[in-house]
Scaffold this motif. Sequence first.
Motif, PDB file in Angstrom:
ATOM      1  N   SER A  69      -7.345 -27.193  16.019  1.00  0.00           N
ATOM      2  CA  SER A  69      -6.340 -26.536  16.865  1.00  0.00           C
ATOM      3  C   SER A  69      -6.186 -25.072  16.452  1.00  0.00           C
ATOM      4  CB  SER A  69      -4.990 -27.246  16.714  1.00  0.00           C
ATOM      5  OG  SER A  69      -4.471 -27.011  15.408  1.00  0.00           O
ATOM      6  N   GLU A  70      -5.566 -24.301  17.322  1.00  0.00           N
ATOM      7  CA  GLU A  70      -5.289 -22.894  17.003  1.00  0.00           C
ATOM      8  C   GLU A  70      -4.435 -22.797  15.735  1.00  0.00           C
ATOM      9  OE1 GLU A  70      -6.458 -19.994  18.352  1.00  0.00           O
ATOM     10  OE2 GLU A  70      -7.730 -21.168  19.691  1.00  0.00           O
ATOM     11  N   TYR A  71      -3.512 -23.728  15.577  1.00  0.00           N
ATOM     12  CA  TYR A  71      -2.676 -23.744  14.376  1.00  0.00           C
ATOM     13  C   TYR A  71      -3.522 -23.972  13.129  1.00  0.00           C
ATOM     14  CZ  TYR A  71       0.466 -25.540  10.786  1.00  0.00           C
ATOM     15  OH  TYR A  71       1.111 -25.764   9.597  1.00  0.00           O
ATOM     16  N   ASP A  72      -4.362 -25.006  13.143  1.00  0.00           N
ATOM     17  CA  ASP A  72      -5.170 -25.310  11.967  1.00  0.00           C
ATOM     18  C   ASP A  72      -6.152 -24.191  11.632  1.00  0.00           C
ATOM     19  OD1 ASP A  72      -3.992 -27.711  11.215  1.00  0.00           O
ATOM     20  OD2 ASP A  72      -5.325 -28.920  12.475  1.00  0.00           O
ATOM     21  N   LEU A  73      -6.638 -23.481  12.637  1.00  0.00           N
ATOM     22  CA  LEU A  73      -7.549 -22.364  12.386  1.00  0.00           C
ATOM     23  C   LEU A  73      -6.878 -21.240  11.614  1.00  0.00           C
ATOM     24  CD1 LEU A  73      -9.282 -22.017  15.857  1.00  0.00           C
ATOM     25  CD2 LEU A  73     -10.267 -22.962  13.760  1.00  0.00           C
ATOM     26  N   ARG A  74      -5.569 -21.110  11.763  1.00  0.00           N
ATOM     27  CA  ARG A  74      -4.815 -20.006  11.175  1.00  0.00           C
ATOM     28  C   ARG A  74      -3.999 -20.404   9.946  1.00  0.00           C
ATOM     29  NH1 ARG A  74      -5.422 -18.949  16.435  1.00  0.00           N
ATOM     30  NH2 ARG A  74      -5.353 -16.793  17.145  1.00  0.00           N
ATOM     31  N   ARG A  75      -3.899 -21.694   9.664  1.00  0.00           N
ATOM     32  CA  ARG A  75      -3.056 -22.174   8.565  1.00  0.00           C
ATOM     33  C   ARG A  75      -3.447 -21.548   7.237  1.00  0.00           C
ATOM     34  NH1 ARG A  75      -3.096 -28.548   8.468  1.00  0.00           N
ATOM     35  NH2 ARG A  75      -1.866 -28.187   6.610  1.00  0.00           N
ATOM     36  N   PRO A  76      -2.516 -20.899   6.564  1.00  0.00           N
ATOM     37  CA  PRO A  76      -2.798 -20.355   5.232  1.00  0.00           C
ATOM     38  C   PRO A  76      -2.651 -21.465   4.198  1.00  0.00           C
ATOM     39  CG  PRO A  76      -0.580 -19.748   5.902  1.00  0.00           C
ATOM     40  CD  PRO A  76      -1.186 -20.525   7.047  1.00  0.00           C
ATOM     41  N   LEU A  77      -3.773 -21.930   3.673  1.00  0.00           N
ATOM     42  CA  LEU A  77      -3.749 -23.101   2.798  1.00  0.00           C
ATOM     43  C   LEU A  77      -3.932 -22.784   1.320  1.00  0.00           C
ATOM     44  CD1 LEU A  77      -5.552 -25.571   5.172  1.00  0.00           C
ATOM     45  CD2 LEU A  77      -3.192 -25.684   4.387  1.00  0.00           C
ATOM     46  N   THR A  78      -3.875 -21.527   0.960  1.00  0.00           N
ATOM     47  CA  THR A  78      -3.909 -21.135  -0.447  1.00  0.00           C
ATOM     48  C   THR A  78      -2.763 -20.160  -0.685  1.00  0.00           C
ATOM     49  OG1 THR A  78      -5.282 -19.166  -0.154  1.00  0.00           O
ATOM     50  CG2 THR A  78      -6.452 -21.271  -0.445  1.00  0.00           C
ATOM     51  N   PRO A  79      -2.399 -19.925  -1.924  1.00  0.00           N
ATOM     52  CA  PRO A  79      -1.334 -18.957  -2.192  1.00  0.00           C
ATOM     53  C   PRO A  79      -1.648 -17.548  -1.692  1.00  0.00           C
ATOM     54  CG  PRO A  79      -1.661 -20.356  -4.113  1.00  0.00           C
ATOM     55  CD  PRO A  79      -2.773 -20.678  -3.133  1.00  0.00           C
ATOM     56  N   THR A  80      -2.930 -17.213  -1.536  1.00  0.00           N
ATOM     57  CA  THR A  80      -3.298 -15.889  -1.025  1.00  0.00           C
ATOM     58  C   THR A  80      -3.520 -15.879   0.484  1.00  0.00           C
ATOM     59  OG1 THR A  80      -5.625 -16.322  -1.533  1.00  0.00           O
ATOM     60  CG2 THR A  80      -4.325 -15.136  -3.203  1.00  0.00           C
ATOM     61  N   GLY A  81      -3.200 -16.988   1.159  1.00  0.00           N
ATOM     62  CA  GLY A  81      -3.249 -17.022   2.616  1.00  0.00           C
ATOM     63  C   GLY A  81      -4.601 -17.307   3.230  1.00  0.00           C
ATOM     64  N   THR A  82      -5.574 -17.766   2.475  1.00  0.00           N
ATOM     65  CA  THR A  82      -6.910 -18.018   3.023  1.00  0.00           C
ATOM     66  C   THR A  82      -6.823 -18.987   4.193  1.00  0.00           C
ATOM     67  OG1 THR A  82      -7.862 -17.665   0.848  1.00  0.00           O
ATOM     68  CG2 THR A  82      -9.246 -18.774   2.465  1.00  0.00           C
ATOM     69  N   ASN A  83      -7.461 -18.596   5.292  1.00  0.00           N
ATOM     70  CA  ASN A  83      -7.462 -19.391   6.516  1.00  0.00           C
ATOM     71  C   ASN A  83      -8.808 -19.233   7.211  1.00  0.00           C
ATOM     72  OD1 ASN A  83      -7.056 -17.298   8.931  1.00  0.00           O
ATOM     73  ND2 ASN A  83      -5.914 -16.603   7.141  1.00  0.00           N
ATOM     74  N   LEU A  84      -9.162 -20.196   8.033  1.00  0.00           N
ATOM     75  CA  LEU A  84     -10.508 -20.243   8.606  1.00  0.00           C
ATOM     76  C   LEU A  84     -10.810 -19.090   9.557  1.00  0.00           C
ATOM     77  CD1 LEU A  84     -10.734 -24.087   9.164  1.00  0.00           C
ATOM     78  CD2 LEU A  84     -11.938 -22.729   7.437  1.00  0.00           C
ATOM     79  N   LEU A  85      -9.944 -18.843  10.503  1.00  0.00           N
ATOM     80  CA  LEU A  85     -10.228 -17.790  11.483  1.00  0.00           C
ATOM     81  C   LEU A  85     -10.241 -16.416  10.814  1.00  0.00           C
ATOM     82  CD1 LEU A  85     -10.971 -17.889  14.430  1.00  0.00           C
ATOM     83  CD2 LEU A  85      -8.576 -17.557  15.016  1.00  0.00           C
TER      84      LEU A  85
END
Length: 195
Positions: free
Chosen positions: A28-44
């Motif tokens: 989803s658009e949400y999951d593509l942008r989710r910041p999953l590390t403390p430094t905000g790393t995200n797929l898109l």
Amino acid sequence: MAWDPKSELRHYLRQAREALLWKLDGLSEYDLRRPLTPTGTNLLGLVKHMAGVESGYFGEVFGRPFAEHLPWITMDAEPNADMWATAEETREDIVGLYHRVWAHADATIDALELDATGEVPWWSPERRQVTLNRILVHVIAELNRHAGHADIVRELIDGAAGLRSDNDNLPPGDQAWWADYRDRLEEVARKAGES
């Protein structure tokens, strides 16, 4: 069989690009942008970042600038603006941009010999003079690093992992096998931590 170093480098570049992009599949658009590390790393954001990286290294460095303006890589852009997609930037926008940058980079690679020289203005003066070969190695290394980041982020989202969507580079195992494996590693870590 004759060895073609440029072909070999292009193979690894293509493989890393494909590994990075498949991490977006089915999310989803949400999951593509989710910041999953403390430094905000995200797929898109990783794809957007690599679009900027390749446009600079295979464009400006060799006097072949990419035709589109990328405002997130200018000197006055906010810090890390290239590492996340705004709500207005869709998956199609970012992936489409990366494919256009990819084509531009490939055209530069096709047009130049591996010993063709360029200048990286953002590197220190003693390192600025480079060859296409050096830039290919540099970009492949950076792209693989970020594909590894994407692998971890994607695994955190839904468990999908591996170099390709078919996971053929991972040991075979179902969800239960992986859970047991992880639990075993956790137990080993605890025991080592108690020593």
